[in-house]
Design an enzyme around this catalytic site. Structure first.
Site, PDB file in Angstrom:
ATOM      1  N   TYR A 178       0.837  -1.198  -0.229  1.00 34.08           N
ATOM      2  CA  TYR A 178      -0.037  -0.162   0.224  1.00 34.08           C
ATOM      3  C   TYR A 178       0.936   1.192   0.064  1.00 34.08           C
ATOM      4  O   TYR A 178       1.035   2.062  -0.952  1.00 34.08           O
ATOM      5  CB  TYR A 178      -1.119  -0.039   1.157  1.00 34.08           C
ATOM      6  CG  TYR A 178      -2.032   0.939   1.159  1.00 34.08           C
ATOM      7  CD1 TYR A 178      -3.121   1.042   0.359  1.00 34.08           C
ATOM      8  CD2 TYR A 178      -1.873   2.380   1.978  1.00 34.08           C
ATOM      9  CE1 TYR A 178      -3.953   2.119   0.204  1.00 34.08           C
ATOM     10  CE2 TYR A 178      -2.688   3.450   1.670  1.00 34.08           C
ATOM     11  CZ  TYR A 178      -3.877   3.126   0.999  1.00 34.08           C
ATOM     12  OH  TYR A 178      -4.762   4.106   0.993  1.00 34.08           O
TER      13      TYR A 178
ATOM     14  N   SER B 146      -6.423   1.018  -4.555  1.00 29.82           N
ATOM     15  CA  SER B 146      -6.250   2.481  -4.173  1.00 29.82           C
ATOM     16  C   SER B 146      -5.072   3.094  -4.402  1.00 29.82           C
ATOM     17  O   SER B 146      -4.632   3.178  -5.382  1.00 29.82           O
ATOM     18  CB  SER B 146      -6.998   2.578  -2.661  1.00 29.82           C
ATOM     19  OG  SER B 146      -7.488   3.882  -2.519  1.00 29.82           O
TER      20      SER B 146
END
Length: 723
Positions: free
Chosen positions: A484, A564
């Site tokens: 991430y 994301s």
């Protein structure tokens, strides 16, 4: 209504053919990509640099042309995925692995214990309750009844202090927009209260249980799912009244791009507003609660530091902050004489103070030590009272309770088993097991180890590596590398049935603690943001090179994944090092770094990324923006882009433009596909049926394009875990 439902007239796709066969020698091909229109007249000038944007038209999520393109792309993708030989077997195994009773930690509200429960394959977990821990549970609120396809989800649930009222926020089709409704816990009936156009907020009850605070925007005038959200305001809603009559508590017309949330102290003496300009950095405002005519004053000025409120007691506000503490500290400030913060729990030199909760008259500090949790008990003067014994290494969720309670329920999560629920008895300090899920596999067959590797700048970076205990690490194993790397998000142990499916087949699952998170405090976060964002990608690339060098996997067997900001990570690493990976799985990614801030709440990420409006920040963004660094004539890895048609967090145009550009540039026969889920958003609240179907597609794609044969699971591997 679905925005991408119009038919693609006159498509030539029906004339295309697939080469069939389960034999690996008979390679499965994809249909020809749609002939995506390029508008070469769309060119922007960024501080003297001209940048073409030929697929700008795909940003219009309401156009018939975009809808037709989405349908055509989905047809290509389905035509490929549905013919993968292992897809159905993977879907069936995932369904079995997900089919176990899932129960959340109970929480005392009024006369009941409330908890979420899913009997196995329900699309959404329902809210149950019981009067005692040994009593039979009863269904209280079932979101599965709110939409036939399971796409209505509970985004937030909160109870009034007296336990009489339950406010719940419903999100539909994956959107961040929610509607707040209220249930009477005595009768189980809905009240007339309904609050619309709420985003990034639930109901925060006033201590008198007569109403609640919430944050909302004005109703959008156009493009509900893609237009910029501005001028969030805090309101107070009194039960039994219409939303139109709600009292405006706070708004700031001079600063349209700020978030605001409001709440009242438990004693009803003070009213607070927390303001932020993005995903990090905040400001605290306050005033006496009883005087609606008094203006809010600044208590802790923004926006250089983070202030997370914990409790207000004896006219002192307690906050967790990185103000003068990169690893965070607990501090308090006197509301009657606010002369600055006083340290209550000092910063730890090595470990991150991740959160502080209240319960039973104490403070419970949760620390992160090498991405694993530890819990300590403190009094309100900062004196350490006890260490909370944890039954295993993992991540802890839900540690806290009301002041009058003497028990705390919490969950403990690992990579190889579903979270177990434990009960901590405050007077005795004993931890006992409350619930352990039964699983369709033997949890003891799998192991997780923490390994450190050296990144490009010499920094030691940790990763969690999970696999079968009996696995031989000889460079032939498929590897699923996840990251991430941003927004202070910590990658800690978390269970996914998909990991078990992958490890059953000899796969290695790796979760990396990249910079940009806050696993090691604000230093770790700042090392991967703004002008230092490239370091996050360098960390991820170094992780991949380490795994190959140490023979955990090989380039031909390595898949990378992220969602994301993690989708940005995958996209950036794919275009920078296409030679390093076999498969790339970017989900709901931020791919256009020059225009992200123009949609919905993208402006809130400027504190993390910077924006193209600034000349220096433009140069940084342009250098790594995945969309703008795709090169024609390059052989890119097999790529499956995934997004949702109702994603109003990272609008699907990011994925649309990235996929169209990559398809045009691809110089070899590795597929570049995009899967657009209907009635789905950024991921939160996605029904289980859709999650299983998407995972089956992704892992079938991964197995096929790494040359990994899917083998049926043996009876021994299907052995049950502990009850």
């Amino acid at each position: 209504m679905n925005r991408f439902t119009k038919r693609f007239a006159g498509t030539a796709l029906a004339a295309a053919a697939l080469t069939l066969g389960c034999n690996r020698e008979m390679k499965i091909s994809h249909l020809p990509y749609p002939d995506t229109r390029r508008d070469t007249t769309v060119v922007d000038d960024y501080h003297g640099t001209r940048v073409a944007d030929p697929y700008r038209w795909l940003e219009d999520d309401n156009s018939a042309e975009t809808a037709a393109w989405v349908e055509a792309e989905n047809a290509v993708t389905r035509g490929y995925l549905d013919r993968l030989p292992a897809r159905q077997a993977i879907y069936d195994r995932l369904t079995t692995l997900y089919d176990y009773a899932k129960e959340g930690a109970p929480e005392r509200q009024g006369d009941y214990y409330y908890y979420f429960y899913n009997d196995g394959l329900q699309n959404q977990s329902a809210l149950w309750r019981k009067r005692s821990l040994t009593a039979e549970g009863e269904l209280f609120l079932d979101p599965n009844t709110l939409a036939d396809d399971g796409t209505a989800a509970l985004a937030d649930v909160s109870f009034s202090d007296d336990g009489r009222w339950c406010a719940y926020a419903v999100a539909e089709a994956g959107s961040d927009w929610v509607t707040i409704r209220v249930l009477d816990t005595e009768t189980g009936r809905r009240t007339q209260d309904e609050i619309a156009w709420v985003k990034f907020s639930g109901a925060t009850w006033a201590p008198d249980s007569k109403g609640f605070y919430y944050s909302a925007y004005d109703a959008p005038e156009k493009s509900v799912y893609s237009s910029k959200n501005e001028y969030q305001k805090v309101y107070y809603h009194r039960l039994g009244t219409a939303q139109a009559d709600d009292r405006l508590v706070y708004g700031d017309p001079a600063h349209p791009l700020r978030y605001f949330s409001g709440w009242e102290s438990d004693d009803g003496r003070w009213l607070f507003v927390l303001a932020s300009e993005g995903t990090s950095g905040s400001e605290l405002l306050y005033r006496p609660a009883g005087n609606t005519n008094e203006r809010f004053r600044t208590l802790l000025a923004g926006f250089d530091h983070d202030y997370a409120p914990v409790d207000c007691r004896d006219d002192k506000l307690y906050v967790v902050t990185n103000d003068s503490a990169a690893n965070y500290r607990l501090a308090r400030i006197d509301l009657r004489n606010p002369r600055g913060l006083e340290t209550v729990i000092a910063e730890h030199p090595d470990n991150l103070l991740e959160a502080v909760a209240t319960g039973g008259g104490y403070l419970w500090a949760k620390y992160l030590c090498d991405a694993q949790n530890r819990i300590y008990k403190y009094d309100y003067e900062g004196n350490r009272q006890a260490d909370v014994p944890l039954p295993a290494i993992g991540s802890v969720a839900g540690f806290g309770c009301k002041d009058k309670e003497q028990e705390i329920f919490f969950s403990l999560n690992t990579f190889t088993a579903p979270p177990a629920i434990y009960r901590y008895d405050i007077p005795t300090g004993r931890t006992t097991r409350y619930r352990t899920p039964q699983t369709a596999y033997d949890t003891e067959r799998y192991v997780t180890e923490q390994i450190f590797f050296t990144s490009s700048d010499g920094e030691r970076v940790p990763m969690f590596v999970s696999h079968r205990r009996d696995l031989t690490l000889d460079g032939t194993n498929p590897c699923y590398l996840y990251g991430y790397g941003g927004f202070q998000i910590n990658i800690t142990p978390a269970f996914k049935p998909e990991y078990i499916l992958f490890m059953e087949q000899g796969g290695v699952v790796v979760n990396v603690n990249l910079r940009g998170g806050s696993e090691y405090g604000e230093r770790w976060h700042e090392a991967g943001m703004l002008g230092r964002k490239q370091q996050v990608f360098d960390d991820f690339i170094a992780a991949a090179e380490f795994l190959i060098a140490e023979r955990y996997t090989s380039r031909e067997k390595l898949a990378i994944a992220g969602g994301s900001n993690g989708g940005l990570l995958v996209g950036a690493c794919e275009v920078q090092r296409p030679d390093l990976f076999a498969v790339c799985l970017p989900a709901v990614g931020v791919m256009d770094m020059l225009r992200y801030h123009r949609f919905t709440i993208g402006w809130g990420w400027a504190t993390e990324y910077g924006t193209s409006d600034d000349p220096e920040q433009f140069r940084t963004l342009y250098a790594y923006s995945p969309l703008h660094n795709i090169r024609e004539g390059v052989c890119y890895p097999a790529t499956l882009v995934t997004t949702g048609d109702h994603d109003d967090r990272v609008v699907p145009a990011h994925s649309f433009k990235f996929a169209a550009t990559l398809q045009r540039a691809q110089a070899c026969d590795a597929p570049v596909l995009i899967r657009v889920e209907r009635n789905a958003g950024h991921g939160a609240g996605k029904p289980l049926s859709k999650r299983i179907a998407e995972s089956a597609d992704s892992y079938a794609f991964l197995f096929y394009n790494t040359g990994t044969e899917y083998k049926p699971v043996t009876a021994e591997e299907q052995g049950k875990g502990d009850e």
